[in-house]
Every structure is written in structure tokens, then in C-alpha cells.
Design a protein around this motif. Sequence first.
Motif, PDB file in Angstrom:
ATOM      1  N   PRO A 164       0.760  -1.363  -0.081  1.00 11.71           N
ATOM      2  CA  PRO A 164       0.024   0.014  -0.098  1.00 11.71           C
ATOM      3  C   PRO A 164       0.873   1.107   0.097  1.00 11.71           C
ATOM      4  O   PRO A 164       1.829   1.398   0.855  1.00 11.71           O
ATOM      5  N   GLY A 165       0.473   2.190  -0.844  1.00  9.11           N
ATOM      6  CA  GLY A 165       0.996   3.375  -1.151  1.00  9.11           C
ATOM      7  C   GLY A 165       2.110   3.560  -2.216  1.00  9.11           C
ATOM      8  O   GLY A 165       2.710   4.519  -2.515  1.00  9.11           O
ATOM      9  N   ARG A 166       2.544   2.242  -2.393  1.00  9.86           N
ATOM     10  CA  ARG A 166       3.481   2.404  -3.927  1.00  9.86           C
ATOM     11  C   ARG A 166       2.734   2.681  -5.158  1.00  9.86           C
ATOM     12  O   ARG A 166       1.539   2.490  -5.132  1.00  9.86           O
ATOM     13  N   PHE A 167       3.300   2.771  -5.867  1.00  5.27           N
ATOM     14  CA  PHE A 167       3.178   3.215  -7.344  1.00  5.27           C
ATOM     15  C   PHE A 167       2.115   2.157  -7.945  1.00  5.27           C
ATOM     16  O   PHE A 167       1.525   2.393  -9.018  1.00  5.27           O
ATOM     17  N   ASP A 168       2.525   0.919  -7.757  1.00  6.45           N
ATOM     18  CA  ASP A 168       2.119  -0.361  -8.137  1.00  6.45           C
ATOM     19  C   ASP A 168       1.126  -1.211  -7.194  1.00  6.45           C
ATOM     20  O   ASP A 168       0.954  -2.329  -7.201  1.00  6.45           O
ATOM     21  N   ASP A 169       0.530  -0.464  -6.302  1.00  4.64           N
ATOM     22  CA  ASP A 169      -0.157  -1.061  -5.167  1.00  4.64           C
ATOM     23  C   ASP A 169      -1.661  -1.579  -5.571  1.00  4.64           C
ATOM     24  O   ASP A 169      -2.258  -2.393  -5.046  1.00  4.64           O
ATOM     25  N   ARG A 170      -2.052  -1.059  -6.759  1.00  5.68           N
ATOM     26  CA  ARG A 170      -3.412  -1.421  -7.211  1.00  5.68           C
ATOM     27  C   ARG A 170      -3.589  -2.529  -8.199  1.00  5.68           C
ATOM     28  O   ARG A 170      -4.398  -3.422  -8.117  1.00  5.68           O
ATOM     29  N   SER A 171      -2.465  -2.234  -9.020  1.00  3.57           N
ATOM     30  CA  SER A 171      -2.568  -3.340 -10.052  1.00  3.57           C
ATOM     31  C   SER A 171      -1.060  -3.405 -10.697  1.00  3.57           C
ATOM     32  O   SER A 171      -0.797  -2.642 -11.158  1.00  3.57           O
ATOM     33  N   VAL A 172      -0.712  -4.765 -11.390  1.00  4.15           N
ATOM     34  CA  VAL A 172       0.246  -5.064 -12.028  1.00  4.15           C
ATOM     35  C   VAL A 172      -0.091  -5.831 -13.403  1.00  4.15           C
ATOM     36  O   VAL A 172      -0.713  -6.974 -13.071  1.00  4.15           O
ATOM     37  N   PHE A 173       0.219  -5.614 -14.397  1.00  8.38           N
ATOM     38  CA  PHE A 173      -0.427  -6.110 -15.532  1.00  8.38           C
ATOM     39  C   PHE A 173       0.142  -5.919 -16.830  1.00  8.38           C
ATOM     40  O   PHE A 173       1.104  -5.049 -17.020  1.00  8.38           O
ATOM     41  N   THR A 174      -0.115  -6.389 -18.092  1.00  9.04           N
ATOM     42  CA  THR A 174       0.241  -6.390 -19.340  1.00  9.04           C
ATOM     43  C   THR A 174       1.875  -6.589 -19.412  1.00  9.04           C
ATOM     44  O   THR A 174       2.615  -5.613 -19.721  1.00  9.04           O
ATOM     45  N   ALA A 175       2.331  -7.940 -19.004  1.00 12.85           N
ATOM     46  CA  ALA A 175       3.818  -7.909 -18.704  1.00 12.85           C
ATOM     47  C   ALA A 175       4.434  -8.317 -20.165  1.00 12.85           C
ATOM     48  O   ALA A 175       3.711  -9.033 -20.974  1.00 12.85           O
ATOM     49  N   GLU A 176       5.820  -8.183 -20.282  1.00 14.69           N
ATOM     50  CA  GLU A 176       6.634  -8.969 -21.323  1.00 14.69           C
ATOM     51  C   GLU A 176       8.119  -9.228 -20.466  1.00 14.69           C
ATOM     52  O   GLU A 176       8.566  -8.951 -19.696  1.00 14.69           O
ATOM     53  N   ILE A 177       8.528 -10.120 -21.264  1.00 13.58           N
ATOM     54  CA  ILE A 177       9.563 -10.794 -20.752  1.00 13.58           C
ATOM     55  C   ILE A 177      10.785 -10.982 -21.588  1.00 13.58           C
ATOM     56  O   ILE A 177      10.716 -10.744 -22.910  1.00 13.58           O
ATOM     57  N   LEU A 178      12.068 -10.915 -21.017  1.00 16.53           N
ATOM     58  CA  LEU A 178      13.264 -10.830 -21.773  1.00 16.53           C
ATOM     59  C   LEU A 178      14.247 -11.618 -21.126  1.00 16.53           C
ATOM     60  O   LEU A 178      14.507 -11.339 -19.806  1.00 16.53           O
ATOM     61  N   LYS A 179      14.853 -12.358 -21.613  1.00 22.97           N
ATOM     62  CA  LYS A 179      16.019 -13.269 -21.085  1.00 22.97           C
ATOM     63  C   LYS A 179      17.318 -12.352 -21.467  1.00 22.97           C
ATOM     64  O   LYS A 179      17.448 -12.081 -22.754  1.00 22.97           O
ATOM     65  N   TYR A 180      17.920 -12.178 -20.270  1.00 17.09           N
ATOM     66  CA  TYR A 180      19.128 -11.285 -20.812  1.00 17.09           C
ATOM     67  C   TYR A 180      20.423 -11.952 -19.645  1.00 17.09           C
ATOM     68  O   TYR A 180      20.122 -11.614 -18.369  1.00 17.09           O
ATOM     69  N   ASP A 181      21.581 -12.044 -20.013  1.00 19.72           N
ATOM     70  CA  ASP A 181      22.672 -12.265 -19.110  1.00 19.72           C
ATOM     71  C   ASP A 181      22.440 -13.223 -17.923  1.00 19.72           C
ATOM     72  O   ASP A 181      22.667 -12.904 -16.818  1.00 19.72           O
TER      73      ASP A 181
ATOM     74  N   ALA B  50       6.975  -0.446 -15.195  1.00 19.90           N
ATOM     75  CA  ALA B  50       8.163  -0.641 -14.545  1.00 19.90           C
ATOM     76  C   ALA B  50       8.777  -1.925 -14.740  1.00 19.90           C
ATOM     77  O   ALA B  50       8.415  -2.745 -15.765  1.00 19.90           O
ATOM     78  N   ILE B  51       9.725  -2.309 -14.161  1.00 18.44           N
ATOM     79  CA  ILE B  51      10.474  -3.656 -14.613  1.00 18.44           C
ATOM     80  C   ILE B  51      10.850  -4.342 -13.175  1.00 18.44           C
ATOM     81  O   ILE B  51      11.087  -3.936 -12.115  1.00 18.44           O
ATOM     82  N   ALA B  52      10.987  -5.692 -13.533  1.00 24.70           N
ATOM     83  CA  ALA B  52      11.412  -6.747 -12.571  1.00 24.70           C
ATOM     84  C   ALA B  52      12.130  -7.711 -12.746  1.00 24.70           C
ATOM     85  O   ALA B  52      12.389  -7.931 -14.043  1.00 24.70           O
ATOM     86  N   VAL B  53      12.817  -8.360 -12.100  1.00 17.65           N
ATOM     87  CA  VAL B  53      14.059  -9.307 -12.302  1.00 17.65           C
ATOM     88  C   VAL B  53      13.927 -10.385 -11.457  1.00 17.65           C
ATOM     89  O   VAL B  53      13.626 -10.394 -10.336  1.00 17.65           O
ATOM     90  N   SER B  54      14.185 -11.607 -11.960  1.00 21.10           N
ATOM     91  CA  SER B  54      14.658 -12.747 -11.274  1.00 21.10           C
ATOM     92  C   SER B  54      15.476 -13.678 -11.779  1.00 21.10           C
ATOM     93  O   SER B  54      15.736 -13.642 -13.035  1.00 21.10           O
ATOM     94  N   ASP B  55      16.045 -14.576 -11.006  1.00 22.50           N
ATOM     95  CA  ASP B  55      17.007 -15.317 -11.398  1.00 22.50           C
ATOM     96  C   ASP B  55      16.484 -16.736 -12.131  1.00 22.50           C
ATOM     97  O   ASP B  55      17.191 -17.636 -12.730  1.00 22.50           O
ATOM     98  N   SER B  56      15.261 -17.033 -12.171  1.00 18.49           N
ATOM     99  CA  SER B  56      14.510 -18.162 -12.581  1.00 18.49           C
ATOM    100  C   SER B  56      13.261 -17.563 -13.107  1.00 18.49           C
ATOM    101  O   SER B  56      12.686 -16.535 -12.816  1.00 18.49           O
ATOM    102  N   PRO B  57      13.018 -18.485 -14.273  1.00 22.52           N
ATOM    103  CA  PRO B  57      11.819 -18.074 -15.254  1.00 22.52           C
ATOM    104  C   PRO B  57      10.430 -18.249 -14.476  1.00 22.52           C
ATOM    105  O   PRO B  57       9.749 -17.531 -14.674  1.00 22.52           O
ATOM    106  N   LEU B  58      10.605 -18.827 -13.232  1.00 17.90           N
ATOM    107  CA  LEU B  58       9.129 -19.153 -12.333  1.00 17.90           C
ATOM    108  C   LEU B  58       9.080 -17.807 -11.503  1.00 17.90           C
ATOM    109  O   LEU B  58       8.115 -18.064 -10.788  1.00 17.90           O
ATOM    110  N   GLY B  59      10.163 -16.970 -11.124  1.00 20.98           N
ATOM    111  CA  GLY B  59      10.190 -16.104 -10.250  1.00 20.98           C
ATOM    112  C   GLY B  59      10.531 -16.773  -8.904  1.00 20.98           C
ATOM    113  O   GLY B  59      11.151 -17.696  -8.935  1.00 20.98           O
ATOM    114  N   PRO B  60      10.386 -16.029  -7.703  1.00 15.60           N
ATOM    115  CA  PRO B  60       9.620 -14.936  -7.753  1.00 15.60           C
ATOM    116  C   PRO B  60      10.208 -13.538  -8.442  1.00 15.60           C
ATOM    117  O   PRO B  60      11.452 -13.435  -8.146  1.00 15.60           O
ATOM    118  N   PHE B  61       9.664 -12.636  -9.040  1.00 12.76           N
ATOM    119  CA  PHE B  61      10.283 -11.394  -9.675  1.00 12.76           C
ATOM    120  C   PHE B  61      10.060 -10.247  -8.842  1.00 12.76           C
ATOM    121  O   PHE B  61       9.155 -10.128  -8.064  1.00 12.76           O
TER     122      PHE B  61
END
Length: 352
Positions: free
Chosen positions: A108-125, A148-159
Motif C-alpha cells: 500500500p502506498g507504492r506506485f504499483d499497489d492497485r494493479s500490475v498487468f500486461t507484462a513482457e519478458i526478456l532473457k538477458y545475461d 516498471a521492471i522486475a528481475v528474477s534468477d528463475s523464469p518461475l520467479g519470484p520477480f
Amino acid sequence: MKKSAATIRAEERNYYQGPEWFCTFPTNPIKGLEREEGIHRRDPSSVIKVDDTYYVYYTKSYGPHVGFSSGDLSAKVFPWDYAEIWVATSKDGWTWEEQNVALKRGEPGRFDDRSVFTAEILKYDGKYYLVYQTVQDPYVNRSFENIAIAVSDSPLGPFVGSDEPILTPTMDGEWDGDEDNRFLVKKKGSFDSHKVHDPLLFHYRDKFYLYYKGERMGEEMYMGGRETMWGLAIADKIEGPYVKSEYNPVTNSGHETCLWQYDGGMAAFLRTDGVEKNTIQFAPDGINFEIKSVIPSGPIAPGPYRPDEPTTYPLEGMKWGLSHKLDGWGHLVRFDLSTHQADIYKRKSKFN
């Protein structure tokens, strides 16, 4: 010999091209992500392959939506409201297994607290990056939306999502009055003055190219429908900062972004909205797009399979993928590339 306006226009706009870019996209049901009462699944990402497994990321939410007119700021507005990003896997691209939440909404209070949606994925490094849209509570007509952007070490996340947006609207328009009406403006501003949507990220020309759809404050309807256009922001590092191109907008039409790399440039499918909707275009420099074909229609919010190796012919980047179908409750389907009509033409030309 006199020429009609139609003939002159066709010659000037290079309509008489070969059929290499002409195609259709038949869709078929898939297993595992079918229509399910009470659940919205929509806006699939590009499909990636890791080892022997395909991965797709998509918007998922629950329950009916009521629009902006309910008077209840906590009510669900759209299918992508109160949403999170989920991941599913497949061995063959037809039978899918829903795995888990890849990215949750912010605190709550963050810029993404209501919804996160319409994602795209990129494998890199060796890592996996999601770019996605965000909305902060409350969600109203005049809400500004970010990327926004999110990162994970695994394709399953968590991101893990970024602490701040990597791209924001220009917000250089001016609302008219205090009514929550996005069409009432004193000044409309830039093509992305209100919202930045549908991010799509590439590692291209040793930089990071972030394509996105812009929505304008006081948006109007024109001869091609809504005045949505695509923009481009470029960064030296994947986490940013992203700088909007001086050529923006790079398209004059298009809704959901859909692009793929080909022959050192960028190809794009502009499905709907604008005077150049339902076209496939190509930009040798990733910026200056020209129409290569006009097609009957195409999949809704397509996420094509994105192979690691470069594509070798123009339409290979759209060979197959997932899209969504709106049938009361959104669900995912598969599209495949068909060049049947163009192939018939080429065969006939060969023997004439």
C-alpha cells in the motif's frame, strides 16, 4: 494517360509490393488456460523457451468489473484491475500448466499497489526481466499509468519489482476542471501525456529498446479510430534510465505493441486503432517504420514465440504464439502463422 487519385496514392505509398509479408493468423484452443468462470486471463507476453520448456506470463484477476461509474473507489474497474502477473509452462506450446504468481502487486502506498498487468519478458545475461504496467490506488479516469521492471534468477520467479517506474507519461497536458473525465482538457499534450502502456523490451544494437503504447489526455476519435500510437525509449543499461526517442511517436497507429527482430531491424504488427491498423511494418533502424503488408485481421494482444537465434525470414518472428480471447471471461488461445494465400501467389508466379 491520366491517373486517378487512387492510382497516384498507391504509387506514392508503395502499395505494389510482393506478398512476402502477407499472412493470416488462425487461432485454436489450448489446454490448461481455457475459459474459466470468474477468472480473467489476458495479455500474454512473448513466449520464451528455457531448456525444453516454454514459458508465458499473463495478467490474471478475479471477479466481475463495473467501470468507473459505480461511485465506489474500491470497486473493480476493468478486467486488468486488481491483477497480478502469473506464469504458465508447456512442453509443446499446446498444453499449458499454470504455475504460480510471478509478480505481486506492491505494498500500500507504492506506485504499483492497485494493479500490475500486461507484462513482457526478456532473457538477458542469465536473468529474466519483466516489464509491465502499473496503477496506483485509487484507479480513476484521470489516473496516470506507468511502466516498471522486475528481475528474477528463475523464469518461475519470484520477480522483484523496481522501486520506481522506469517510464512515466509526459503529463504535459492540462485537465479542464475537476471532474474525473479524461476527455475534458485545456491542452492535450504529447501522444503519451496520460498513459504509457504495453511495454516490450529488446536488447538491440547494444542498447535496450523499450517500445510502448502512449495514450493522450483528451484522446479523440479520428478516421482510423482511437488516436493511440507507439513510442520508444532507449537505455544503456537494462535497469535504465530510459530516454524517450526524439522521433516519438514512432508509429501513428497500433494498440498492443507486437514487434520482432529481423534482418538487423524491427518488424511490427499493428493490430488495431489508427489509420494504419491491421498492417505489418518494418524499420531497418528500429525507428522509421514503413508498411509492408495490409492483412485481414490478427490475434488480440499477441505474444509470439521469441527464439534465441535471429529470425531468417520476415514473418518468422510471428510463427506462433498466444493471444487472448474475450468471451465473457478472458482466456488464452494459440495463434499460428499462415502464408497460404501468399504461397499460392508465389507458386503461380513461378510458372507464369
